[in-house]
Design a protein around this motif. Structure first.
Motif, PDB file in Angstrom:
ATOM      1  N   MET B   1       0.722  -1.517  -0.039  1.00 58.68           N
ATOM      2  CA  MET B   1       0.023  -0.041   0.300  1.00 58.68           C
ATOM      3  C   MET B   1       1.390   0.923  -0.051  1.00 58.68           C
ATOM      4  O   MET B   1       2.115   1.451   0.591  1.00 58.68           O
ATOM      5  N   ILE B   2       0.351   2.086  -1.075  1.00 55.03           N
ATOM      6  CA  ILE B   2       1.783   3.203  -1.292  1.00 55.03           C
ATOM      7  C   ILE B   2       0.553   4.705  -0.706  1.00 55.03           C
ATOM      8  O   ILE B   2      -0.234   4.682  -0.503  1.00 55.03           O
ATOM      9  N   ILE B   3       1.330   5.706   0.097  1.00 53.90           N
ATOM     10  CA  ILE B   3       0.391   6.494   1.157  1.00 53.90           C
ATOM     11  C   ILE B   3       0.933   7.594   0.211  1.00 53.90           C
ATOM     12  O   ILE B   3       2.265   7.948   0.152  1.00 53.90           O
ATOM     13  N   GLY B   4       0.603   8.649  -0.214  1.00 55.24           N
ATOM     14  CA  GLY B   4       0.993   9.446  -1.747  1.00 55.24           C
ATOM     15  C   GLY B   4       0.593  10.660  -0.454  1.00 55.24           C
ATOM     16  O   GLY B   4      -0.447  11.361   0.170  1.00 55.24           O
ATOM     17  N   ILE B   5       1.610  11.501  -0.416  1.00 55.32           N
ATOM     18  CA  ILE B   5       1.759  13.154   0.642  1.00 55.32           C
ATOM     19  C   ILE B   5       1.674  14.139  -0.329  1.00 55.32           C
ATOM     20  O   ILE B   5       2.946  14.003  -1.039  1.00 55.32           O
ATOM     21  N   ILE B   6       1.106  14.656  -0.455  1.00 55.57           N
ATOM     22  CA  ILE B   6       0.780  16.107  -1.042  1.00 55.57           C
ATOM     23  C   ILE B   6       1.648  16.809   0.336  1.00 55.57           C
ATOM     24  O   ILE B   6       1.165  17.788   0.547  1.00 55.57           O
ATOM     25  N   GLY B   7       2.469  17.121  -0.245  1.00 51.72           N
ATOM     26  CA  GLY B   7       4.096  18.401   1.057  1.00 51.72           C
ATOM     27  C   GLY B   7       5.300  17.681   1.754  1.00 51.72           C
ATOM     28  O   GLY B   7       4.281  16.056   1.559  1.00 51.72           O
ATOM     29  N   GLY B   8       6.221  17.497   1.724  1.00 53.36           N
ATOM     30  CA  GLY B   8       7.172  16.692   1.468  1.00 53.36           C
ATOM     31  C   GLY B   8       7.508  17.880   3.476  1.00 53.36           C
ATOM     32  O   GLY B   8       9.086  17.739   3.619  1.00 53.36           O
ATOM     33  N   GLY B   9       6.856  18.942   4.102  1.00 54.39           N
ATOM     34  CA  GLY B   9       7.438  18.722   5.038  1.00 54.39           C
ATOM     35  C   GLY B   9       7.939  18.441   6.577  1.00 54.39           C
ATOM     36  O   GLY B   9       7.409  17.294   6.080  1.00 54.39           O
ATOM     37  N   GLN B  10       8.298  19.192   7.220  1.00 58.55           N
ATOM     38  CA  GLN B  10       8.300  18.135   8.586  1.00 58.55           C
ATOM     39  C   GLN B  10       7.024  17.290   9.038  1.00 58.55           C
ATOM     40  O   GLN B  10       7.051  16.177   9.613  1.00 58.55           O
ATOM     41  N   LEU B  22       5.615   0.537   9.688  1.00 59.52           N
ATOM     42  CA  LEU B  22       4.747  -0.688   9.120  1.00 59.52           C
ATOM     43  C   LEU B  22       3.892  -0.906   7.649  1.00 59.52           C
ATOM     44  O   LEU B  22       3.611  -1.236   7.860  1.00 59.52           O
ATOM     45  N   GLY B  23       5.785  -0.542   7.001  1.00 62.71           N
ATOM     46  CA  GLY B  23       5.568  -1.348   6.102  1.00 62.71           C
ATOM     47  C   GLY B  23       5.239  -1.396   4.973  1.00 62.71           C
ATOM     48  O   GLY B  23       4.954  -1.812   3.791  1.00 62.71           O
ATOM     49  N   LEU B  24       4.494   0.372   4.881  1.00 59.40           N
ATOM     50  CA  LEU B  24       3.259   1.115   4.282  1.00 59.40           C
ATOM     51  C   LEU B  24       4.562   1.663   3.337  1.00 59.40           C
ATOM     52  O   LEU B  24       5.676   1.846   3.378  1.00 59.40           O
ATOM     53  N   GLY B  25       4.165   1.619   1.663  1.00 55.62           N
ATOM     54  CA  GLY B  25       4.932   2.523   1.422  1.00 55.62           C
ATOM     55  C   GLY B  25       4.324   3.785   0.681  1.00 55.62           C
ATOM     56  O   GLY B  25       3.980   4.420   1.514  1.00 55.62           O
ATOM     57  N   VAL B  26       5.722   5.062   0.620  1.00 54.16           N
ATOM     58  CA  VAL B  26       5.321   6.509   0.413  1.00 54.16           C
ATOM     59  C   VAL B  26       5.454   6.939  -0.978  1.00 54.16           C
ATOM     60  O   VAL B  26       6.718   7.104  -1.567  1.00 54.16           O
ATOM     61  N   ALA B  27       4.207   8.387  -1.016  1.00 55.93           N
ATOM     62  CA  ALA B  27       5.282   8.613  -2.231  1.00 55.93           C
ATOM     63  C   ALA B  27       4.864  10.049  -2.114  1.00 55.93           C
ATOM     64  O   ALA B  27       4.199  10.274  -0.945  1.00 55.93           O
ATOM     65  N   VAL B  28       5.671  11.344  -2.704  1.00 54.78           N
ATOM     66  CA  VAL B  28       5.673  12.519  -1.777  1.00 54.78           C
ATOM     67  C   VAL B  28       5.394  13.932  -2.919  1.00 54.78           C
ATOM     68  O   VAL B  28       6.014  13.977  -3.738  1.00 54.78           O
ATOM     69  N   LEU B  29       4.702  14.915  -2.995  1.00 51.34           N
ATOM     70  CA  LEU B  29       5.047  15.601  -3.357  1.00 51.34           C
ATOM     71  C   LEU B  29       4.768  16.799  -3.706  1.00 51.34           C
ATOM     72  O   LEU B  29       4.401  17.347  -1.858  1.00 51.34           O
ATOM     73  N   LEU B  58       0.369  11.802  -8.114  1.00 50.25           N
ATOM     74  CA  LEU B  58       0.544  10.959  -7.316  1.00 50.25           C
ATOM     75  C   LEU B  58      -0.618  10.100  -6.783  1.00 50.25           C
ATOM     76  O   LEU B  58       0.120   9.407  -6.636  1.00 50.25           O
ATOM     77  N   ALA B  59      -1.612  10.753  -6.742  1.00 48.31           N
ATOM     78  CA  ALA B  59      -2.918  10.320  -7.219  1.00 48.31           C
ATOM     79  C   ALA B  59      -2.904   8.340  -7.659  1.00 48.31           C
ATOM     80  O   ALA B  59      -3.094   7.330  -6.875  1.00 48.31           O
ATOM     81  N   GLU B  60      -2.099   8.616  -9.074  1.00 46.45           N
ATOM     82  CA  GLU B  60      -2.167   7.424  -9.606  1.00 46.45           C
ATOM     83  C   GLU B  60      -1.379   5.912  -9.108  1.00 46.45           C
ATOM     84  O   GLU B  60      -1.418   5.531  -9.312  1.00 46.45           O
ATOM     85  N   ILE B  61      -0.409   6.980  -8.798  1.00 52.21           N
ATOM     86  CA  ILE B  61       0.484   5.515  -8.068  1.00 52.21           C
ATOM     87  C   ILE B  61       0.295   5.872  -5.964  1.00 52.21           C
ATOM     88  O   ILE B  61       1.218   4.703  -5.980  1.00 52.21           O
ATOM     89  N   SER B  62      -0.940   6.259  -5.680  1.00 54.64           N
ATOM     90  CA  SER B  62      -0.930   5.875  -4.437  1.00 54.64           C
ATOM     91  C   SER B  62      -1.916   5.434  -4.116  1.00 54.64           C
ATOM     92  O   SER B  62      -3.129   4.923  -5.549  1.00 54.64           O
ATOM     93  N   ASP B  63      -2.731   4.223  -2.980  1.00 53.67           N
ATOM     94  CA  ASP B  63      -3.399   3.100  -2.484  1.00 53.67           C
ATOM     95  C   ASP B  63      -4.350   4.903  -2.053  1.00 53.67           C
ATOM     96  O   ASP B  63      -5.686   5.032  -1.698  1.00 53.67           O
ATOM     97  N   VAL B  64      -3.638   6.037  -1.116  1.00 48.38           N
ATOM     98  CA  VAL B  64      -4.505   6.951  -0.671  1.00 48.38           C
ATOM     99  C   VAL B  64      -3.777   8.491  -0.749  1.00 48.38           C
ATOM    100  O   VAL B  64      -2.793   7.856  -0.395  1.00 48.38           O
TER     101      VAL B  64
END
Lengths: 373, 373
Positions: B1-10, B22-29, B58-64
């Motif tokens: 599962m990939i979590i897409g995050i808009i914003g890559g700050g702290q 938790l073993g989940l993947g992360v994508a950042v915009l 970002l949405a296309e490569i993310s599950d949420v």
């Protein structure tokens, strides 16, 4: 400041996280491109832990060297230390620990209680064994790890089981409990000692779960902590150390093994203690003051061992987290192998028996399974 | 599962750490290549938070999808949600929150206690202000952030200070304390509420420090927690929310602002609570069960704001850590700007006054300073 870590496994990963949190840089030497710590490193060097040249390269870009595994090229580290590079814990300590006989001799000299033992070279094993008396435990001086290089000889009929290697023969201790204590020590000699934990092993001698704090009398816990501190002080160690001990049926506490690094038996500190073993290690080796090792809440920890081969898939996460106080750590290793440590789970609860109950359930639920690829 | 995050700050960085644990993947915009969360992301997309095309990618490569900032392209998020993409918290909530008037109207309708307010369009500000009575607070409907877009009008002589924008005029609340509560809510409506914290601001209206738990009577704390839950339930929110409130001199608790994401006022949860706000957010938006929000030990938190410009240098780390219970978080931002949040410090102590004492000292010691480059 850059911390150079030899080895990029889960211990290095959790060290790297704490280092970055403190604003420090991280360099990692590991043969695998996708090692757990690699993603967190500012600098990566691909190479073996035994490759002196690569270790030297790591030293040149780092302000202090450390490691997440003992099986490294100690000679190069000793040279580097003599040249003035910072290496913690000192390679001197690695050298002592890598030879189980020397480890025990050093500790005995320092007044640390150890099981009775005797040196037995490869060509005199049988003779020495008969002389020492049965039952006994043979431990090869070098190369033992996770129960390898260790054999129990119950009587003279079992002498054929002796491993053909320079060894130490040790008293067979009737064990009441296996316990461990993490100790952090900084460059100025300040010490922080963690609570005594109890390790429960299964029939295959693999850690089943770990209980923090150990269910032992207070005075025994105090004694174990004092022994652990004595061990680290005798080594003049800087960093975090995992000190494994036996509590024998006849009430003695005896040193078993020393790990000169963050240790599996200290993972519970992430959730349960004020300062985790990883932050403590980073503070110790960089000359920063140690944090408090106070336990805030009891905890039980177990390892998630790989099932099958291939790319990892986590099974049962949702159900596992439905139990209270369950915290899951997946290490991000690229491939599963049977029994490989793929993660761990810590269950915290003010009631330790309740935590144990939950652990027994969650152990059956959460798995990291290879996809067969 | 990939979590897409808009914003890559702290905030994204600390979310990403928990996701990976938790073993989940992360994508950042994020527009910046060296953003704090970028190093932890499996996938990185360079682009603006307002760039609908990039958000779609970002949405296309993310599950949420989630975000670490409210100022994002809400229209695209709404389209994506309608198309069946998972977006948490819902863009519907962002739309409500981005307009302060709509936010207050919605909350008032839901029975949440809010300060008295009235709508005042740009061309009727003076008239509405006189009608409303003084003193009053003007808040522009859009674009306000960290105290921007807010002005206090004490009497009719100050009418010239009115900001020329569609606004809401609000009762000037005589504030006893500013308080906040973090609330996590999952997709099934389960809620975890954190303790009430107290925020102390300096003259420039910048957070000076935050005290957890707030020093207020138990029944007031309970009331504040109930209001915070009501806010999140009224929004049908999924994720973690920071609910800022006033405790007025006349004993009322009134909603001030809603943050639909991990929040500065929840950073203390990393050390002080069983489950951090970041892990809680990840659990909530991925359909995993929530963890316990129990406070284990009181804490005081302050932000480390940048001094000067250029590459960051951390000053005073060693001295800061020499005080007990001090935990330092440096965010790894590539450049310092004056007052930019470069990190934060949490001081834990069983005695809250002792923690405060330490905070006052450590605040003067630890700095993140630009090198002038």
């Amino acid at each position: 400041m850059i911390i150079g870590i030899i080895g990029g496994g889960q211990l290095a990963k959790m060290m790297a996280q704490e280092a970055r949190k403190l604003g420090l840089g991280v360099a990692v030497l590991d043969p695998q491109e996708e090692c757990p710590a690699c993603g967190l490193a500012d600098y990566r060097i691909a190479g073996s832990f035994m490759d002196g040249e690569k270790i030297r390269k790591l030293a040149e870009i780092s302000d202090v060297l450390t490691y997440d595994i003992e099986h490294v090229d100690v000679e190069t580290l000793k040279e580097l230390e003599e040249e003035g590079y910072q290496v913690h814990p000192s390679p001197r300590i690695l050298q002592i620990i890598q030879d189980k006989l020397v480890q025990m001799e050093t500790m005995k000299r320092a007044g640390v209680p150890v099981p009775k033992f005797v040196k037995a070279d490869k060509d005199e094993l049988e003779e020495k064994a008969r002389e020492f008396g049965f039952p006994l435990v043979q431990k090869t001086r070098r190369g033992g790890y996770d129960g390898k290089g260790v054999v129990i000889i119950r009587d003279e009929h079992e002498l054929t089981k002796l491993l053909p290697a320079d060894s130490m023969l040790q008293e067979f201790v009737r064990i009441e409990k296996e316990i461990a204590v993490m100790v952090a020590r900084d460059q100025y000699g300040n010490v922080e000692v963690y609570p005594v934990v109890e390790m429960v092993f299964n029939e295959a001698n693999i850690l089943d779960f770990l209980v923090a704090p150990a269910k032992i009398p207070d005075e025994k816990a105090k004694e174990a902590q004092e022994i652990a501190i004595k061990v680290v002080e005798a080594l003049d160690g800087v960093g975090i150390f995992g000190i494994e001990m036996f509590l024998s049926e006849d009430g003695r506490i005896l040193l078993n093994e020393i790990a000169p690094r963050p240790h599996n038996s200290g993972h519970y500190t992430i959730e349960a203690c004020l300062t985790s073993q990883f932050e403590q290690h980073i503070r110790a080796i960089t000359g920063l003051p140690l944090g408090s090792s106070e336990l805030l809440i009891p905890a039980v920890m177990f390892n998630i061992l790989g099932k099958g081969y291939g790319k990892p898939r986590v099974v049962g996460l949702k159900e596992a987290l439905s139990y209270p106080g369950v915290y899951v750590h997946i290490y991000g290793k690229p491939l599963v192998r049977p029994l490989r440590k793929m993660g761990h789970v810590t269950v915290v609860n003010r009631n330790l028996d309740k935590a144990l109950e939950i652990v027994h359930k969650v152990k059956e639920i959460i798995k990291v399974v290879g996809d067969g690829s």
